[in-house]
Design a protein around this motif. Structure first.
Motif, PDB file in Angstrom:
ATOM      1  N   HIS A  97       0.827  -1.209   0.000  1.00 54.03           N
ATOM      2  CA  HIS A  97       0.000   0.000   0.000  1.00 54.03           C
ATOM      3  C   HIS A  97       0.861   1.259   0.000  1.00 54.03           C
ATOM      4  O   HIS A  97       0.897   1.980   1.005  1.00 54.03           O
ATOM      5  CB  HIS A  97      -0.906   0.031   1.231  1.00 54.03           C
ATOM      6  CG  HIS A  97      -1.674  -1.226   1.460  1.00 54.03           C
ATOM      7  ND1 HIS A  97      -2.746  -1.590   0.674  1.00 54.03           N
ATOM      8  CD2 HIS A  97      -1.528  -2.218   2.368  1.00 54.03           C
ATOM      9  CE1 HIS A  97      -3.228  -2.735   1.103  1.00 54.03           C
ATOM     10  NE2 HIS A  97      -2.509  -3.146   2.125  1.00 54.03           N
ATOM     11  N   ARG A 100      -0.877   4.595   1.097  1.00 47.29           N
ATOM     12  CA  ARG A 100      -1.134   4.854   2.519  1.00 47.29           C
ATOM     13  C   ARG A 100       0.029   5.595   3.181  1.00 47.29           C
ATOM     14  O   ARG A 100      -0.187   6.380   4.103  1.00 47.29           O
ATOM     15  CB  ARG A 100      -1.358   3.533   3.268  1.00 47.29           C
ATOM     16  CG  ARG A 100      -2.665   2.886   2.974  1.00 47.29           C
ATOM     17  CD  ARG A 100      -2.861   1.680   3.867  1.00 47.29           C
ATOM     18  NE  ARG A 100      -3.981   0.873   3.416  1.00 47.29           N
ATOM     19  CZ  ARG A 100      -4.312  -0.278   3.954  1.00 47.29           C
ATOM     20  NH1 ARG A 100      -3.611  -0.777   4.948  1.00 47.29           N
ATOM     21  NH2 ARG A 100      -5.342  -0.942   3.496  1.00 47.29           N
ATOM     22  N   ASN A 103      -0.331   9.251   2.244  1.00 43.73           N
ATOM     23  CA  ASN A 103      -1.531   9.761   2.906  1.00 43.73           C
ATOM     24  C   ASN A 103      -1.289   9.983   4.400  1.00 43.73           C
ATOM     25  O   ASN A 103      -1.679  11.006   4.954  1.00 43.73           O
ATOM     26  CB  ASN A 103      -2.683   8.784   2.687  1.00 43.73           C
ATOM     27  CG  ASN A 103      -4.020   9.422   2.895  1.00 43.73           C
ATOM     28  OD1 ASN A 103      -4.125  10.606   3.117  1.00 43.73           O
ATOM     29  ND2 ASN A 103      -5.064   8.628   2.802  1.00 43.73           N
TER      30      ASN A 103
END
Length: 143
Positions: A97, A100, A103
């Motif tokens: 990911h 992520r 983020n």
């Protein structure tokens, strides 16, 4: 006597920006993105109004980390239940990911309020080079 300008939600003009994360250092890129999301790069910045723009980050899987962070950095989570503590090495998250990671880095640089949550919703992160926001005619932003 001059009046202090305060931006209103109705008067805002939001732009869309595309950032290519290829070979960009995570922390430096995230701090620049946080400034754009908050609207601090605009002359109409008002602390209690979300004056920021939308940001699209592409190629999140190609970000760089300085030093030995790729092997040493670990994210921690807890479910709230006994034994619910988990460790997430950044190396595994980069494989599964990568969006992520960007983020979370930006989220931790934004205010921890309802306004900060609204700002984070304007961030769109993609692991690859493609995104689905061509209709908004985003401008390419170099960092």
């Amino acid at each position: 006597m001059t009046k202090t300008f305060l931006a209103k939600k109705e008067d805002l003009q939001r732009d869309w920006h595309v950032i290519d994360a290829t070979d960009k250092v995570l922390g430096r890129m995230a701090s620049r993105i946080a400034m754009i999301l908050q609207g601090k790069t605009k002359p109409i910045y008002t602390p209690h109004v979300d004056t920021g723009d939308f940001v699209i980050v592409t190629n999140a899987k190609k970000i760089k980390l300085t030093g030995n962070k790729m092997n040493d950095k670990v994210y921690y989570t807890h479910s709230g239940y006994p034994g619910g503590f988990k460790e997430h090495p950044i190396k595994k998250w980069m494989e599964k990911h990568p969006d992520r990671i960007v983020n979370l880095a930006v989220k931790r640089m934004l205010p921890k309020t309802k306004l900060g949550s609204a700002m984070l919703k304007k961030l769109k992160v993609y692991a690859g080079p493609d995104h689905s926001h061509e209709a908004q005619q985003p401008k390419i932003l170099e960092i």
